[in-house]
Design an enzyme around this catalytic site. Structure first.
Site, PDB file in Angstrom:
ATOM      1  N   LYS A  50       0.847  -1.206   0.000  1.00 13.02           N
ATOM      2  CA  LYS A  50       0.000   0.000   0.000  1.00 13.02           C
ATOM      3  C   LYS A  50       0.880   1.252   0.000  1.00 13.02           C
ATOM      4  O   LYS A  50       2.084   1.175   0.263  1.00 13.02           O
ATOM      5  CB  LYS A  50      -0.899  -0.023   1.237  1.00 13.02           C
ATOM      6  CG  LYS A  50      -0.135  -0.012   2.560  1.00 13.02           C
ATOM      7  CD  LYS A  50      -1.050  -0.379   3.714  1.00 13.02           C
ATOM      8  CE  LYS A  50      -0.287  -0.345   5.037  1.00 13.02           C
ATOM      9  NZ  LYS A  50      -1.091  -0.907   6.132  1.00 13.02           N
ATOM     10  N   TYR A 270      16.860  28.941   9.190  1.00 11.16           N
ATOM     11  CA  TYR A 270      15.639  29.578   9.698  1.00 11.16           C
ATOM     12  C   TYR A 270      15.626  29.600  11.222  1.00 11.16           C
ATOM     13  O   TYR A 270      16.014  28.619  11.866  1.00 11.16           O
ATOM     14  CB  TYR A 270      14.412  28.791   9.232  1.00 11.16           C
ATOM     15  CG  TYR A 270      13.996  29.052   7.816  1.00 11.16           C
ATOM     16  CD1 TYR A 270      13.686  30.338   7.376  1.00 11.16           C
ATOM     17  CD2 TYR A 270      13.903  28.000   6.917  1.00 11.16           C
ATOM     18  CE1 TYR A 270      13.285  30.554   6.063  1.00 11.16           C
ATOM     19  CE2 TYR A 270      13.496  28.211   5.603  1.00 11.16           C
ATOM     20  CZ  TYR A 270      13.194  29.493   5.186  1.00 11.16           C
ATOM     21  OH  TYR A 270      12.794  29.708   3.902  1.00 11.16           O
TER      22      TYR A 270
END
Ligand SMILES: *Cc1c(COP(=O)(O)O)cnc(C)c1O
Length: 384
Positions: A50, A270
């Site tokens: 999956k 950042y």
């Protein structure tokens, strides 16, 4: 081997536009399936593919497992099932989502078997099969304690009392799913197994399946007729806090875009969360959270990030992981190796999937299934 790369001399396979590369070792995948197939004794060993085979490519993974002898596959969605059908006309394919309302013909058209998860789904499939006069196959998914998908006990009771419901189709499998198989000592495992025995005794006789990866390693009592491994095929671990016996299947490397010097007191990235303490060389690497390198792997002052490797040299992630980039300290790496265009391995044998996800507070399943689509994939191994 060219020591300036961490792609084991496979750079001939890497196009110049590739900035981050995921190498997928199909030989290791196949060896992992063989190991599971042996561990599960006489039970059939399926493959759970999956979510694009946990991010690794449903077609390629399905083909490799088929070559190894795997015949039965589990997908989550109808669309995934169709993709499997395109490459494997002979495979048995179960859809774990169950039966979407009104979609029965989309299953039968591709010979896909829904894992029927509620009495309404059973009724809808039974009615469809009756109308078409075709005894199509499906699994019945029963709930033994997860309260997610699957017929609860009272629906199993109703089903047992209405044998005509299962007469119009072929119950090819009765399955349930373990909630705590990654924790072998958890009492829920034995409790679910007992419940599974009790509920399946009330249903028409059919092949039974309970074990995912973790369930396989709980021992033969959990194997029944078919086992459904996912994560361990791809090299993840089945059980928390245990050595991982599986082979490494995925290796993630990314290019150095730039190397720069920075001095004490300067910040990186950042939020300026990391302050440099000594004259340093910092490499900016073309891999960020959009590529699957989790933002939770950011390093800040006092809380180092994970290491990657340039050749034999470990390099520490410093500063925040951003969408496209990470920054690593390459001060200890010879300049001849840490240069623009060099490769840094950020996940592989030395820093494993499990190492990274433990540090990030998540699980291998999440990291793999969220690997970015822009990461260039290279399939390695026999038959590629
Ligand atoms: C995902 C899934 C599996 C495979 O689980 P792993 O822990 O990856 O082995 C098996 N069965 C069901 C129902 C699943 O949803």
């Amino acid at each position: 081997m060219n020591a300036s790369t961490d792609t084991d001399g496979r750079e001939d396979l890497i196009p110049p536009n590739a900035r981050a590369v995921l190498r997928i070792d199909l030989d290791a995948l196949r060896a992992n399936w063989r190991k599971l197939n042996e561990a599960s004794g006489s039970a059939e060993c399926a493959g759970v593919i999956k979510a694009d085979a946990y991010g690794l490519g449903i077609e390629q993974i399905c083909r490799a497992l088929t070559e190894e002898g795997c015949r039965t596959f589990f997908a989550a969605t109808l669309d995934e099932g169709r993709r499997i059908r395109m490459v494997q006309p002979g495979a048995v394919i179960y859809i774990l989502d169950g039966l979407l309302p009104g979609a029965a013909e989309h299953y039968s058209g591709f010979d896909l078997r829904p894992a029927l998860s509620s009495l309404p789904e059973v009724r809808e499939w039974a009615a469809y099969c009756r109308e078409r006069g075709r005894r199509l196959s499906a699994a019945i998914h029963i709930d033994t304690g997860m309260n997610r998908l699957g017929l609860p006990e009272w629906e199993v009771g109703e089903l047992a009392a209405s044998p005509e419901l299962t007469e119009s189709f072929n119950v090819a499998l009765v399955m349930s799913h373990l909630a705590c198989a990654d924790t072998p000592e958890h009492p829920m495992n034995a409790a679910q197994r007992a419940r599974f025995e009790e509920l399946t005794r009330r249903l028409p006789r059919a092949p039974l399946s309970l074990a995912n990866s973790g369930g396989i390693f709980l021992g033969p009592d959990y194997h029944y007729d078919l086992v459904r491994p996912g994560i361990v095929l791809y090299g993840g671990r089945a059980h928390e806090n245990r050595p991982n016996p599986m082979q490494t299947v995925v290796r993630l490397s990314a290019r150095v875009l730039q190397v720069r010097e920075a001095g004490p007191g300067e910040a990186v990235g950042y939020g300026a969360t990391y302050t440099i303490e000594r004259p340093s060389r910092i490499a900016t690497i073309a891999c960020g959270y959009a590529d699957g390198f989790l933002r939770a792997l950011s390093g800040s002052t006092g809380k180092p990030g994970p290491v990657g490797f340039i050749g034999p040299h470990p390099v520490r992630v410093i500063g925040r992981v951003s969408m496209d980039l990470i920054t690593v300290d390459v001060s200890n790496v010879p300049e001849a190796l840490a240069h623009r265009g060099a490769w840094v391995e950020v996940m592989g044998d030395r820093v494993t999937l499990d190492d990274l996800t433990d540090r990030a507070g998540t699980i291998g399943y999440e990291l793999l299934s969220r690997l970015g689509r822009r990461v260039h994939r290279i399939y390695e191994g026999a038959g590629v």
